[in-house]
Design an enzyme around this catalytic site. Structure first.
Site, mmCIF file in Angstrom:
data_model
loop_
_atom_site.group_PDB
_atom_site.id
_atom_site.type_symbol
_atom_site.label_atom_id
_atom_site.label_comp_id
_atom_site.label_asym_id
_atom_site.label_seq_id
_atom_site.Cartn_x
_atom_site.Cartn_y
_atom_site.Cartn_z
ATOM 1 C CG ASP A 14 -18.196 -12.602 12.727
ATOM 2 O OD1 ASP A 14 -16.968 -12.507 12.536
ATOM 3 O OD2 ASP A 14 -18.705 -12.597 13.866
ATOM 4 C CD GLU A 102 -11.637 -5.873 14.382
ATOM 5 O OE1 GLU A 102 -10.863 -6.455 15.171
ATOM 6 O OE2 GLU A 102 -12.261 -6.465 13.475
#
Length: 373
Positions: A14, A102
């Site tokens: 990613d 996150e």
């Protein structure tokens, strides 16, 4: 040309703006590119990274870094922004699109499990309605302690992208002795330095596949069809509106039908998913309404009651009857494209075929056999 399928236990990466626009990493079969953050940041390399990943034969997906915390409204706005950019940058509909949830960089995970989960699920629903397969990304601690992954998986199925590292630093291969066992995992991010290339390393837990059937429903892609024909819709589409006025119908921006969306009439026979009915107006999207006199509405009984009977039409080639209502079920026999089968209820998205095979009940995947209304 990019891949549309990647087998289980394949490696992938990613990327964000920190990585190169050249996406070619040893052993990688898929790439997930950061698109946006909040509603005002765009990865300046996203378009080039997606183009390069495709050119190198990788299956391509995207993600947005959440700034929504536990706010449902912000989650929807951020997801809509990401969906729009995914389409603009050429990520195919049916690809994976993730909400990266996150702590830090404008986001808080400390808003409470229920509220956090409500926000995540709102974002995933927007992604799904936008035509992409929704994922939620986070570390294993956040997933276990700040979200209800049971609620998320129950609604969206296998949709977790979990980060958990055996060590800090370079890892070339995933060591499953350190996999953070939990249900619903699609992808495991096992390192932030794959093969020493300074890029996150991931491994697929299931076969990854661009779901060409996962497109936003204005059923039949707004294709004009004879009113003598019946629309065929996915098992979870509750109702559709078919334009029946011989001259066509305007889409209005409110339920009072005061302002047309444009001066273009929607053609007779086009089919639209119904989201609600108010004062005789039919809602077919956000701020999109038909005059109820210009359409007729057909309800899908099997979407509301899993014991109802129905007729299903096979809409994809290589569709099989299955011996059980689960993705890894054994294929029993081939169902011909365009053929129709009588359905006697469903188990989730698996339709139960009325006619038994050798005395046993068989099923067909509801995403490959649409209900005829």
């Amino acid at each position: 040309m990019s891949n549309s399928t990647v087998s289980k236990r394949s490696y992938g990466v990613d990327l964000a703006s920190y990585q190169s626009t050249s996406v070619s990493y040893t052993g990688a079969k898929f790439a997930i590119v950061k698109l946006t953050q909040g509603t005002d940041y765009l990865n300046p390399k996203a378009a080039a990274q997606i183009k390069s990943a495709k050119a190198n034969g990788l299956l391509v997906g995207g993600y947005f870094y959440a700034n929504h915390g536990n706010s449902v409204s912000r989650a929807r706005s951020e997801a809509k922004y990401a969906v729009a950019k995914a389409k603009a940058f050429g990520i195919p509909e049916g690809s994976y699109l993730a909400d990266d949830f996150e702590q830090g960089s404008g986001n808080s995970v400390n808003g409470g499990v229920q509220a956090n989960t409500d926000a995540i699920m709102a974002a995933l629903q927007v992604i799904k309605e936008g035509g992409y397969q929704p994922l939620v990304y986070s570390g294993s601690f956040v997933l276990r302690n700040h979200l209800s992954i049971a609620r998320i998986v129950k609604t969206f199925g296998t949709c977790l992208w979990v980060a958990s590292y055996k060590v800090s630093g370079r890892q070339d291969y995933a060591d499953f002795n350190y996999f953070p066992s939990m249900d619903g995992v699609v992808i495991w991010q096992f390192t932030d330095n794959y093969r020493g290339l300074n890029v996150d390393g991931n491994i697929s837990l299931i076969d990854l596949k661009i779901d060409s059937d996962n497109h936003p429903v204005k059923s039949a892609e707004k294709a004009t069809q004879s009113l003598s024909q019946h629309p065929a819709v996915r098992w979870n589409i509750g109702a559709v509106a078919v334009v029946s006025n011989s001259k066509g119908a305007f889409v209005y921006t409110d339920s009072k039908l005061t302002k047309p969306e444009s001066d273009q009439l929607k053609k007779p026979g086009t089919v639209w998913q119904v989201f609600g009915i108010k004062d005789g107006a039919i809602q077919v999207g956000k701020n999109q309404w038909f005059d109820g006199r210009a359409v007729y509405v057909k309800a899908n009984p099997i979407a509301y009651n899993d014991q109802k009977h129905a007729i299903a039409k096979i809409v994809f080639d290589h569709t099989h009857a299955l011996d059980a209502p689960k993705p890894d079920a054994k294929k029993v026999y081939l169902l011909k494209l365009g053929s129709k089968v009588e359905i006697q209820g469903r188990v989730g998205r698996f339709l139960r075929i009325k006619e038994k095979h050798n005395g046993k009940t068989v099923y067909v995947t509801g995403n490959r056999a649409y209900i005829v209304l």
